[in-house]
Design a protein around this motif. Structure first.
Motif, mmCIF file in Angstrom:
data_model
loop_
_atom_site.group_PDB
_atom_site.id
_atom_site.type_symbol
_atom_site.label_atom_id
_atom_site.label_comp_id
_atom_site.label_asym_id
_atom_site.label_seq_id
_atom_site.Cartn_x
_atom_site.Cartn_y
_atom_site.Cartn_z
ATOM 1 N N LEU A 23 0.710 -1.218 -0.175
ATOM 2 C CA LEU A 23 0.053 -0.122 0.351
ATOM 3 C C LEU A 23 0.449 1.181 0.095
ATOM 4 O O LEU A 23 2.146 1.042 0.978
ATOM 5 C CB LEU A 23 -0.587 0.235 1.114
ATOM 6 N N ILE A 24 1.131 2.238 -1.308
ATOM 7 C CA ILE A 24 0.927 3.363 -0.928
ATOM 8 C C ILE A 24 0.162 4.567 -0.103
ATOM 9 O O ILE A 24 -0.638 4.664 -0.828
ATOM 10 C CB ILE A 24 1.598 3.874 -2.234
ATOM 11 N N GLY A 25 1.167 4.706 0.971
ATOM 12 C CA GLY A 25 0.086 6.405 1.188
ATOM 13 C C GLY A 25 1.273 7.443 0.596
ATOM 14 O O GLY A 25 1.930 7.479 0.786
ATOM 15 N N ARG A 37 -4.590 12.141 10.374
ATOM 16 C CA ARG A 37 -4.452 10.991 11.173
ATOM 17 C C ARG A 37 -6.304 9.800 10.535
ATOM 18 O O ARG A 37 -5.881 8.509 10.277
ATOM 19 C CB ARG A 37 -5.403 10.939 12.237
ATOM 20 N N SER A 38 -6.653 11.062 9.605
ATOM 21 C CA SER A 38 -8.114 9.972 9.007
ATOM 22 C C SER A 38 -7.213 8.865 8.046
ATOM 23 O O SER A 38 -7.478 7.700 7.777
ATOM 24 C CB SER A 38 -9.257 10.690 8.601
ATOM 25 N N LEU A 39 -6.082 9.458 7.270
ATOM 26 C CA LEU A 39 -6.059 9.102 5.780
ATOM 27 C C LEU A 39 -5.295 7.645 6.612
ATOM 28 O O LEU A 39 -5.217 6.785 6.130
ATOM 29 C CB LEU A 39 -5.526 10.160 5.050
ATOM 30 N N LEU A 44 -4.366 1.772 7.266
ATOM 31 C CA LEU A 44 -4.137 0.848 7.835
ATOM 32 C C LEU A 44 -5.054 -0.218 7.796
ATOM 33 O O LEU A 44 -5.143 -1.070 7.885
ATOM 34 C CB LEU A 44 -3.938 1.228 9.489
ATOM 35 N N ASP A 45 -6.576 0.104 7.938
ATOM 36 C CA ASP A 45 -7.600 -0.751 7.658
ATOM 37 C C ASP A 45 -7.333 -1.364 6.049
ATOM 38 O O ASP A 45 -7.747 -2.202 6.338
ATOM 39 C CB ASP A 45 -8.960 0.232 7.599
ATOM 40 N N LEU A 46 -7.277 -0.886 5.268
ATOM 41 C CA LEU A 46 -7.606 -1.356 3.924
ATOM 42 C C LEU A 46 -5.663 -2.503 3.756
ATOM 43 O O LEU A 46 -5.996 -3.459 3.769
ATOM 44 C CB LEU A 46 -6.979 0.083 2.930
ATOM 45 N N TYR A 47 -4.138 -2.183 4.612
ATOM 46 C CA TYR A 47 -3.431 -2.814 4.805
ATOM 47 C C TYR A 47 -3.916 -4.216 5.292
ATOM 48 O O TYR A 47 -3.585 -4.700 4.745
ATOM 49 C CB TYR A 47 -2.482 -2.209 5.218
ATOM 50 N N ASP A 73 0.884 14.928 16.520
ATOM 51 C CA ASP A 73 0.654 13.672 15.319
ATOM 52 C C ASP A 73 2.105 13.033 15.290
ATOM 53 O O ASP A 73 1.981 11.583 15.379
ATOM 54 C CB ASP A 73 0.717 14.307 14.261
ATOM 55 N N GLN A 74 2.822 13.104 15.491
ATOM 56 C CA GLN A 74 4.039 12.996 15.555
ATOM 57 C C GLN A 74 4.405 11.270 17.196
ATOM 58 O O GLN A 74 4.362 10.336 16.794
ATOM 59 C CB GLN A 74 5.694 13.777 15.830
ATOM 60 N N ASN A 75 4.044 11.924 18.029
ATOM 61 C CA ASN A 75 3.517 11.236 19.106
ATOM 62 C C ASN A 75 2.909 10.453 18.762
ATOM 63 O O ASN A 75 2.829 8.897 19.395
ATOM 64 C CB ASN A 75 3.753 12.183 20.682
ATOM 65 N N TRP A 76 1.391 10.776 18.416
ATOM 66 C CA TRP A 76 0.237 9.538 17.512
ATOM 67 C C TRP A 76 1.359 8.777 16.836
ATOM 68 O O TRP A 76 0.615 7.291 17.308
ATOM 69 C CB TRP A 76 -0.588 10.855 17.068
ATOM 70 N N LEU A 77 1.704 8.893 15.856
ATOM 71 C CA LEU A 77 2.021 7.612 15.300
ATOM 72 C C LEU A 77 2.721 6.958 16.139
ATOM 73 O O LEU A 77 3.169 5.908 15.389
ATOM 74 C CB LEU A 77 3.341 8.617 14.481
#
Length: 147
Positions: A23-25, A37-39, A44-47, A73-77
């Motif tokens: 998969l390519i983001g 975060r949505s994308l 990840l769901d598609l993965y 967002d970095q911390n969320w990742l």
């Protein structure tokens, strides 16, 4: 075989590259917190769905057009998305290098956070072009599958 678009938003897309397979983001511009975060979550769901059909399966981040990613967002990742990605089977992330300084800083931050994590082991490698990123990921996936 061309990449198939699975999600298309103004700020980014999720594609399937069956020849790798991965998969390519792909980021097109700045994404606010909700969009980012949505994308990532939908990707990840598609993965997870595709991994039931395709093994091995990789993750490629085409960040040529990405902009800044907030520290939150970095911390969320690091604390949320990466552990879920690891649990889903992602062991390698192949990046296409960002063009902007802000994008480069974002990807460098992600890389440092991921490499220093104790809870999971995801290999992160950076490339200058999409073909290089795909080629490396294809080899890494097959190396892992064989070992």
């Amino acid at each position: 075989m061309p990449d198939s678009t699975l999600i298309a938003e103004s700020y980014g897309s999720m594609l399937l590259a069956p020849e790798v397979p991965c998969l390519i983001g792909q980021w097109h511009t700045f994404a606010n917190r909700q969009q980012f975060r949505s994308l990532m979550d939908r990707g990840l769901d598609l993965y997870i769905q595709e991994s039931h059909r395709t093994q091995p399966l990789g993750w490629l981040a085409d960040t040529r057009q990405i902009s800044a990613i907030t520290p939150d967002d970095q911390n969320w990742l690091r604390t949320d998305w990466n552990p879920r990605a690891y649990a889903a089977g992602i062991r390698h992330v192949s990046f296409v290098a960002p063009e902007s300084v802000f994008g480069q800083m974002a990807v460098q931050g992600y890389t440092a956070n991921t490499q220093s994590a104790d809870a999971y082991a995801i290999e992160v490698v950076h490339h200058q072009t999409l073909p290089e990123a795909k080629q490396w990921l294809r080899r890494a996936l097959h190396r892992s599958a064989a070992g």
